[in-house]
Design a protein around this motif. Sequence first.
Motif, PDB file in Angstrom:
ATOM      1  N   ARG A   1       0.835  -1.200   0.000  1.00 50.09           N
ATOM      2  CA  ARG A   1       0.000   0.000   0.000  1.00 50.09           C
ATOM      3  C   ARG A   1       0.872   1.254   0.000  1.00 50.09           C
ATOM      4  N   THR A   2       1.871   1.249   0.869  1.00 53.73           N
ATOM      5  CA  THR A   2       2.759   2.410   1.008  1.00 53.73           C
ATOM      6  C   THR A   2       3.521   2.672  -0.274  1.00 53.73           C
ATOM      7  N   GLN A   3       4.105   1.623  -0.858  1.00 54.13           N
ATOM      8  CA  GLN A   3       4.891   1.782  -2.076  1.00 54.13           C
ATOM      9  C   GLN A   3       4.022   2.208  -3.253  1.00 54.13           C
ATOM     10  N   TRP A   4       2.853   1.606  -3.386  1.00 54.95           N
ATOM     11  CA  TRP A   4       1.952   1.962  -4.484  1.00 54.95           C
ATOM     12  C   TRP A   4       1.559   3.434  -4.405  1.00 54.95           C
ATOM     13  N   ALA A   5       1.106   3.878  -3.235  1.00 51.54           N
ATOM     14  CA  ALA A   5       0.661   5.264  -3.077  1.00 51.54           C
ATOM     15  C   ALA A   5       1.816   6.239  -3.296  1.00 51.54           C
ATOM     16  N   TYR A   6       2.978   5.911  -2.781  1.00 50.37           N
ATOM     17  CA  TYR A   6       4.142   6.805  -2.884  1.00 50.37           C
ATOM     18  C   TYR A   6       4.544   7.014  -4.339  1.00 50.37           C
ATOM     19  N   HIS A   7       4.721   5.934  -5.063  1.00 47.49           N
ATOM     20  CA  HIS A   7       5.269   6.059  -6.424  1.00 47.49           C
ATOM     21  C   HIS A   7       4.241   6.592  -7.414  1.00 47.49           C
TER      22      HIS A   7
ATOM     23  N   LEU B   1      -6.683  -5.876  -0.467  1.00 47.34           N
ATOM     24  CA  LEU B   1      -5.491  -6.329  -1.181  1.00 47.34           C
ATOM     25  C   LEU B   1      -5.848  -6.680  -2.617  1.00 47.34           C
ATOM     26  N   GLY B   2      -7.040  -7.225  -2.827  1.00 45.10           N
ATOM     27  CA  GLY B   2      -7.468  -7.569  -4.179  1.00 45.10           C
ATOM     28  C   GLY B   2      -7.571  -6.353  -5.079  1.00 45.10           C
ATOM     29  N   LEU B   3      -8.126  -5.256  -4.560  1.00 47.74           N
ATOM     30  CA  LEU B   3      -8.242  -4.032  -5.344  1.00 47.74           C
ATOM     31  C   LEU B   3      -6.869  -3.450  -5.636  1.00 47.74           C
ATOM     32  N   LEU B   4      -5.993  -3.444  -4.659  1.00 49.04           N
ATOM     33  CA  LEU B   4      -4.628  -2.964  -4.882  1.00 49.04           C
ATOM     34  C   LEU B   4      -3.930  -3.786  -5.956  1.00 49.04           C
ATOM     35  N   SER B   5      -4.138  -5.098  -5.891  1.00 46.10           N
ATOM     36  CA  SER B   5      -3.538  -5.985  -6.880  1.00 46.10           C
ATOM     37  C   SER B   5      -4.037  -5.659  -8.280  1.00 46.10           C
ATOM     38  N   ARG B   6      -5.344  -5.418  -8.412  1.00 46.12           N
ATOM     39  CA  ARG B   6      -5.913  -5.104  -9.731  1.00 46.12           C
ATOM     40  C   ARG B   6      -5.420  -3.749 -10.247  1.00 46.12           C
ATOM     41  N   LEU B   7      -5.307  -2.780  -9.357  1.00 41.96           N
ATOM     42  CA  LEU B   7      -4.821  -1.463  -9.776  1.00 41.96           C
ATOM     43  C   LEU B   7      -3.375  -1.538 -10.268  1.00 41.96           C
TER      44      LEU B   7
ATOM     45  N   TYR C   1      -3.940   8.444  -9.648  1.00 44.79           N
ATOM     46  CA  TYR C   1      -4.299   7.024  -9.709  1.00 44.79           C
ATOM     47  C   TYR C   1      -5.712   6.807 -10.252  1.00 44.79           C
ATOM     48  N   LEU C   2      -6.517   7.887 -10.303  1.00 43.30           N
ATOM     49  CA  LEU C   2      -7.891   7.786 -10.803  1.00 43.30           C
ATOM     50  C   LEU C   2      -7.990   8.082 -12.293  1.00 43.30           C
ATOM     51  N   ALA C   3      -6.912   8.553 -12.878  1.00 44.06           N
ATOM     52  CA  ALA C   3      -6.954   9.029 -14.267  1.00 44.06           C
ATOM     53  C   ALA C   3      -6.431   7.977 -15.237  1.00 44.06           C
ATOM     54  N   ASN C   4      -6.661   8.240 -16.519  1.00 51.65           N
ATOM     55  CA  ASN C   4      -6.127   7.370 -17.560  1.00 51.65           C
ATOM     56  C   ASN C   4      -5.338   8.199 -18.566  1.00 51.65           C
ATOM     57  N   THR C   5      -4.707   9.239 -18.068  1.00 50.67           N
ATOM     58  CA  THR C   5      -3.918  10.109 -18.935  1.00 50.67           C
ATOM     59  C   THR C   5      -2.498   9.571 -19.076  1.00 50.67           C
ATOM     60  N   LYS C   6      -1.828  10.020 -20.114  1.00 52.16           N
ATOM     61  CA  LYS C   6      -0.409   9.709 -20.337  1.00 52.16           C
ATOM     62  C   LYS C   6      -0.127   8.202 -20.377  1.00 52.16           C
ATOM     63  N   GLY C   7      -1.087   7.454 -20.872  1.00 55.94           N
ATOM     64  CA  GLY C   7      -0.863   6.010 -20.998  1.00 55.94           C
ATOM     65  C   GLY C   7      -0.708   5.300 -19.682  1.00 55.94           C
ATOM     66  N   LEU C   8      -1.411   5.778 -18.666  1.00 54.91           N
ATOM     67  CA  LEU C   8      -1.249   5.234 -17.329  1.00 54.91           C
ATOM     68  C   LEU C   8      -1.894   3.857 -17.181  1.00 54.91           C
TER      69      LEU C   8
ATOM     70  N   ASN D   1       7.449   3.052 -15.509  1.00 58.63           N
ATOM     71  CA  ASN D   1       8.284   3.684 -14.482  1.00 58.63           C
ATOM     72  C   ASN D   1       7.732   3.438 -13.078  1.00 58.63           C
ATOM     73  N   VAL D   2       6.418   3.489 -12.938  1.00 59.23           N
ATOM     74  CA  VAL D   2       5.803   3.258 -11.625  1.00 59.23           C
ATOM     75  C   VAL D   2       5.904   1.778 -11.254  1.00 59.23           C
ATOM     76  N   ARG D   3       5.583   0.917 -12.194  1.00 50.17           N
ATOM     77  CA  ARG D   3       5.664  -0.527 -11.935  1.00 50.17           C
ATOM     78  C   ARG D   3       7.083  -0.928 -11.544  1.00 50.17           C
ATOM     79  N   ARG D   4       8.057  -0.391 -12.275  1.00 47.91           N
ATOM     80  CA  ARG D   4       9.456  -0.733 -12.011  1.00 47.91           C
ATOM     81  C   ARG D   4       9.900  -0.228 -10.638  1.00 47.91           C
ATOM     82  N   ASN D   5       9.518   0.998 -10.286  1.00 45.85           N
ATOM     83  CA  ASN D   5       9.952   1.564  -9.005  1.00 45.85           C
ATOM     84  C   ASN D   5       9.350   0.816  -7.816  1.00 45.85           C
ATOM     85  N   ILE D   6       8.096   0.374  -7.965  1.00 48.27           N
ATOM     86  CA  ILE D   6       7.474  -0.397  -6.883  1.00 48.27           C
ATOM     87  C   ILE D   6       8.145  -1.764  -6.764  1.00 48.27           C
TER      88      ILE D   6
END
Length: 306
Positions: free
Chosen positions: A93-99, A165-171, A109-116, A179-184
């Motif tokens: 949770r901490t790493q996801w929110a931070y990065h 945890l399931g929602l975090l996993s899906r997000l 985290y709510l947007a779909n801009t910039k190919g997110l 870049n975000v996936r790699r940093n986490i």
Amino acid sequence: MEFNKPAKSFEDQLELLASRGMCFSDKEKAVHYLSHINYYRLEAYWLPFETSRNPHQFADGTQFETILNHYLFDREFRLHLLDAIERIEVSFRTQWAYHISHAYGPHGYLANTKGLRKDERRLFKDIADLKEHVERSDEVFIKHYNDNYDEELPPAWVSCEVMSLGLLSRLYANLKAYNVRRNISKTYEFDEGFLEGFLEHITYVRNVCAHHSRIWNRHLTKKMPLPRGKPAGLRDNIYVDSANKTEHKIYNTLVVVQHLMTVICPESNWAKGLAELIKKYDIDYKRMGFPLEWERLPLWQFELSK
């Protein structure tokens, strides 16, 4: 076909097991346990001791106390595993929110801009789920946010605390931003693709544990992907015996959990606690996909040497 079997008393349940060859050193004690642990909950633990299902017959010398011992081990083991999963979830949770908030802003985290995102429709569904989480929450920090701000949903570092945890996993799985996936994933020394698969798997395992279901000798339907090259050496602790389908057992999950515990809680004695549980109950750990002399493998040997 209509089910028409009558309900049996606890004493009748014991006699039925005895007629199938189960032995009891203390029948009064066995009836007590049958009155507090449902017959069909215990059945999952005595199935491996049956030599025939039609008609039901236990192997010679099968003791009720042996079945109960496996059940009691499994109960303590689930709690021990949940302790580690809680730490993993809080860390993620901490790493996801931070990065994600540093890369895309508090509400990025709510947007779909910039190919997110990979799938916009999936994002909308996940946001709808999050809104339900927030609406149901009675956390003080959610009330404070609602009392002071106009946005429908809080920033990532607040919202993550009420996500399952399931929602975090899906997000995370729906993240396209490398870049975000790699940093986490780098935090845990993992490949970002492996982390995605592991989060789906550990969510399933967590739900099995939280519903008090059996882990010992369980065939895990949500199989864990095997770690790739990262971190170096972790794969050396993995055990695969395809003939016995060990890839569907819990052992390899525990390997990854123990690695994560060394990252998140370096002073933890979680692995030592696991070994002590197995020793305390003297259970057949091979039925959980463990290799022989598993404690001699590098990941476990270091922890157990303390």
